[in-house]
Design an enzyme around this catalytic site. Structure first.
Site, mmCIF file in Angstrom:
data_model
loop_
_atom_site.group_PDB
_atom_site.id
_atom_site.type_symbol
_atom_site.label_atom_id
_atom_site.label_comp_id
_atom_site.label_asym_id
_atom_site.label_seq_id
_atom_site.Cartn_x
_atom_site.Cartn_y
_atom_site.Cartn_z
ATOM 1 N N ARG A 59 -9.776 -3.912 -9.997
ATOM 2 C CA ARG A 59 -9.003 -4.501 -8.778
ATOM 3 C C ARG A 59 -8.039 -5.443 -9.488
ATOM 4 O O ARG A 59 -8.595 -6.241 -10.063
ATOM 5 C CB ARG A 59 -9.691 -4.996 -7.528
ATOM 6 C CG ARG A 59 -10.266 -4.014 -6.926
ATOM 7 C CD ARG A 59 -9.438 -3.117 -5.903
ATOM 8 N NE ARG A 59 -9.886 -1.963 -5.151
ATOM 9 C CZ ARG A 59 -9.303 -1.473 -4.360
ATOM 10 N NH1 ARG A 59 -7.907 -1.384 -4.266
ATOM 11 N NH2 ARG A 59 -9.827 -0.457 -3.583
ATOM 12 N N GLU A 85 1.711 -3.473 -6.372
ATOM 13 C CA GLU A 85 1.602 -2.197 -7.092
ATOM 14 C C GLU A 85 2.530 -1.352 -6.028
ATOM 15 O O GLU A 85 2.574 -1.742 -4.813
ATOM 16 C CB GLU A 85 0.329 -1.305 -6.973
ATOM 17 C CG GLU A 85 -0.592 -1.889 -7.790
ATOM 18 C CD GLU A 85 -1.842 -1.148 -7.924
ATOM 19 O OE1 GLU A 85 -2.035 0.141 -7.146
ATOM 20 O OE2 GLU A 85 -2.767 -1.556 -8.485
ATOM 21 N N HIS A 114 -2.348 2.974 -11.826
ATOM 22 C CA HIS A 114 -3.557 3.044 -10.938
ATOM 23 C C HIS A 114 -4.114 4.270 -10.705
ATOM 24 O O HIS A 114 -4.292 5.000 -9.852
ATOM 25 C CB HIS A 114 -3.342 2.469 -9.708
ATOM 26 C CG HIS A 114 -4.479 2.051 -8.833
ATOM 27 N ND1 HIS A 114 -4.477 1.085 -7.990
ATOM 28 C CD2 HIS A 114 -5.768 2.274 -8.891
ATOM 29 C CE1 HIS A 114 -5.739 0.874 -7.382
ATOM 30 N NE2 HIS A 114 -6.572 1.716 -7.910
#
Length: 349
Positions: free
Chosen positions: A258, A287, A306
């Site tokens: 994370r 993001e 990601h």
């Protein structure tokens, strides 16, 4: 009796994966309808009071009319949606945590929410290992030089080469489903493995493979530090400038967990100064990464968008884990992965 099920899949966890898994788990008595959400063609985001969701409240409300069970990855289970879906009894979120569901509102409306922990553990562990190898051997950088027409044999200079995992020391911050897989893979490649996890009571199958240590000891000894902790208030910013300064000179740091765990500016500073050999990240505090971010321009930092959990097996695992809990729900059995178990207790009073 027929149970009406909405498969609200997307372009990763497909509706057909949900439906096939549900039919395998519960061969009869299901009537399906479908809604396809736009993720990942369109990024997820906040919808009303829930985060990391895809689609709109209005589309979901329309699709949930008369539905008792919904299986999804990204659909937004908001208070407004729940108020408009009186028949709904089970909402299955095929991801590691139901962040796109308002659990308080679901509990108030008697809707159980289940989720799919560990669905992407194998894929994320493999991606982590790939980033470790890419960072220590500078694979993306040398590939880019070569396709640009430059044969960089000078990367063979001693100060520019990385280490081998054989005989090296890998430190894992967090030892859950992903961390345990990375530990076994690193050990298989000949690394010494250190783990720091304050919630770890027993090494279990890692006994003889990994050594539990404090965070300070891990940072001081490991040449490769990989983060696998959950995002909680306690872990936010757990690796900051002081922790990075405490790492061994020439080491690398990898994060596929994370973005909240790490001070990315401090990493950029350490790479630019030469204290760190490099870094590799799949997750970020914001993001997509903003244009102009130092992460995009600092040499020897590798970034991927990601997608550590992106594999066909992850999508199939996600659908299967949720289908198993749907089967338990329909048979009147306890759910294995329920995020609001107080709903189940209320039902059996």
């Amino acid at each position: 009796m027929t149970t009406r099920v909405l498969a609200a899949g997307d372009h990763f966890v497909l509706n057909r994966l949900f439906i096939d898994a549900l039919r395998a788990e519960t061969p009869g008595g299901l009537e399906f309808s479908e809604l396809t959400l736009p993720w990942p063609v369109e990024p997820f985001g906040r919808v009303a009071e829930v985060d990391e969701a895809s689609g709109t409240e209005d589309r979901l409300i329309e699709a949930l009319r008369g539905i008792q069970v919904c299986v999804t990855q990204m659909a937004p289970l908001t208070r407004r949606v729940l108020e408009a879906a009186p028949d709904l009894r089970l909402f299955g979120v095929s991801r590691g945590g139901p962040v796109n569901a308002n659990l308080d509102a679901a509990t108030e409306h008697g809707v159980a929410v289940c989720f799919a922990p560990g669905r992407n553990a194998g894929a994320t562990a493999e991606h982590t290992l790939g980033l470790i190898l890419a960072a220590v051997r500078r694979i993306p950088q040398t590939h880019g030089e070569l396709v640009a027409g430059r044969w960089r044999g000078d990367y063979y200079r001693y100060d520019d080469v990385g280490i081998e995992l054989l005989g090296g020391t890998v430190g894992l911050v967090g030892c859950g489903a992903v961390g345990r897989r990375v530990a076994r893979a690193a050990a298989a490649l000949g690394s010494r493995v250190l783990v720091h996890d304050p919630y770890l009571d027993d090494l279990g199958d890692l006994a003889g493979i990994a050594e539990p240590v404090t965070l300070d000891e891990l940072l001081a000894r490991a040449q490769i530090v990989s983060l696998h902790a959950r995002a909680t208030p306690e872990t936010a910013g757990m690796i900051g400038a002081a922790e990075i300064a405490a790492m061994r000179p020439g080491s690398i740091i990898v994060n596929c967990a994370r973005g909240t765990l790490l001070d990315y500016d401090a990493v950029c500073d350490a790479v630019e100064s030469g204290h760190l050999f490099g870094a590799a990240f799949d997750v970020f505090p914001e993001e997509p990464i903003p244009a102009g971010s130092r992460l995009l321009t600092t040499p020897n930092i590798i970034v991927t968008p990601h997608l550590a959990g992106a594999s066909k097996q992850t999508a199939a695992n996600a659908a299967r884990i949720i289908a198993e809990d749907v089967g338990r729900h329909l048979r009147g059995e306890p759910l294995r992965h329920c995020a609001n178990p107080e709903v189940l207790k209320a039902r059996h009073r």
